[in-house]
Design a protein around this motif. Structure first.
Motif, PDB file in Angstrom:
ATOM      1  N   VAL A   1       0.824  -1.198   0.031  1.00 27.44           N
ATOM      2  CA  VAL A   1       0.069   0.120  -0.011  1.00 27.44           C
ATOM      3  C   VAL A   1       0.911   1.381   0.064  1.00 27.44           C
ATOM      4  N   SER A   2       2.018   1.245   0.598  1.00 31.57           N
ATOM      5  CA  SER A   2       2.680   2.592   0.663  1.00 31.57           C
ATOM      6  C   SER A   2       3.447   2.761  -0.496  1.00 31.57           C
ATOM      7  N   CYS A   3       3.453   1.709  -1.525  1.00 34.10           N
ATOM      8  CA  CYS A   3       4.290   1.789  -2.796  1.00 34.10           C
ATOM      9  C   CYS A   3       3.234   2.816  -3.601  1.00 34.10           C
ATOM     10  N   PHE A   4       2.140   2.753  -3.318  1.00 38.51           N
ATOM     11  CA  PHE A   4       1.095   3.792  -4.000  1.00 38.51           C
ATOM     12  C   PHE A   4       1.675   5.313  -3.734  1.00 38.51           C
ATOM     13  N   CYS A   5       2.229   5.762  -2.539  1.00 28.72           N
ATOM     14  CA  CYS A   5       2.544   6.970  -2.120  1.00 28.72           C
ATOM     15  C   CYS A   5       3.751   7.535  -3.007  1.00 28.72           C
TER      16      CYS A   5
ATOM     17  N   LEU B   1       1.630  11.353   1.773  1.00 23.27           N
ATOM     18  CA  LEU B   1       0.483  12.421   2.158  1.00 23.27           C
ATOM     19  C   LEU B   1       0.786  13.783   2.460  1.00 23.27           C
ATOM     20  N   LEU B   2       1.958  13.959   3.069  1.00 26.01           N
ATOM     21  CA  LEU B   2       2.713  15.296   3.143  1.00 26.01           C
ATOM     22  C   LEU B   2       2.846  16.059   1.677  1.00 26.01           C
ATOM     23  N   ILE B   3       3.521  15.140   0.661  1.00 27.85           N
ATOM     24  CA  ILE B   3       3.745  15.511  -0.271  1.00 27.85           C
ATOM     25  C   ILE B   3       2.706  15.924  -1.181  1.00 27.85           C
ATOM     26  N   ILE B   4       1.586  15.118  -1.217  1.00 25.26           N
ATOM     27  CA  ILE B   4       0.489  15.219  -1.795  1.00 25.26           C
ATOM     28  C   ILE B   4      -0.273  16.515  -1.599  1.00 25.26           C
ATOM     29  N   ALA B   5      -0.470  16.781  -0.093  1.00 21.42           N
ATOM     30  CA  ALA B   5      -0.832  18.003   0.567  1.00 21.42           C
ATOM     31  C   ALA B   5      -0.247  19.158  -0.035  1.00 21.42           C
TER      32      ALA B   5
ATOM     33  N   ALA C   1       7.175   1.679   6.531  1.00 17.22           N
ATOM     34  CA  ALA C   1       6.011   1.805   5.585  1.00 17.22           C
ATOM     35  C   ALA C   1       5.019   3.048   6.208  1.00 17.22           C
ATOM     36  N   PHE C   2       5.068   3.128   7.485  1.00 14.66           N
ATOM     37  CA  PHE C   2       4.177   4.108   8.160  1.00 14.66           C
ATOM     38  C   PHE C   2       4.730   5.416   7.755  1.00 14.66           C
ATOM     39  N   ALA C   3       6.189   5.649   7.806  1.00 11.66           N
ATOM     40  CA  ALA C   3       6.811   6.801   7.588  1.00 11.66           C
ATOM     41  C   ALA C   3       6.517   7.179   6.000  1.00 11.66           C
ATOM     42  N   SER C   4       6.651   6.308   5.079  1.00 14.17           N
ATOM     43  CA  SER C   4       6.524   6.276   3.728  1.00 14.17           C
ATOM     44  C   SER C   4       4.761   6.936   3.453  1.00 14.17           C
ATOM     45  N   ILE C   5       3.968   6.404   4.050  1.00 12.63           N
ATOM     46  CA  ILE C   5       2.772   6.942   3.872  1.00 12.63           C
ATOM     47  C   ILE C   5       2.364   8.509   4.289  1.00 12.63           C
TER      48      ILE C   5
END
Length: 109
Positions: A43-47, A94-98, A86-90
């Motif tokens: 799932v984190s690979c989609f971030c 999300l910060l990059i997207i925001a 993985a938590f750090a990646s997510i």
């Protein structure tokens, strides 16, 4: 009629019966598989935090391989590392997207 002594094959079959195994005779097969968090790493690979989420995926696969090799403690440690990376990646994704959405919509207005 004479009765012969039980053969060694018969004794080995009795020794390996489920009743002969006690709680103290735990083998590696009895130890449950530690969590490797492969689903979270995928799932984190989609971030959009690509170097970090690839590391989480590698840790997760290494945890699975470690369990298959019989290293239970190493598998637990690598699974924990996979979870936190993985938590750090997510979170970073999300910060990059925001930030990118904020910059994009701030320039339009």
């Amino acid at each position: 009629m004479s009765q012969s002594a039980p053969s060694s094959d018969f004794k080995r079959a009795l020794d390996s019966s489920p009743e002969a195994n006690s709680e103290n005779d735990k083998t590696e097969e009895d130890v449950p598989m530690p969590k490797n968090y492969l689903w979270l790493a995928i799932v984190s690979c989609f971030c959009p935090a690509y170097p970090i989420n690839i590391v989480a995926l590698v840790f997760s696969i290494m945890s699975l391989n470690s369990y298959n090799d019989g290293d239970i403690e190493g598998s637990k440690r690598l699974g924990r590392n996979a979870k936190w990376v993985a938590f750090a990646s997510i979170i970073i994704g999300l910060l990059i997207i925001a930030i990118s959405c904020a910059v994009h919509f701030a320039r339009k207005a």
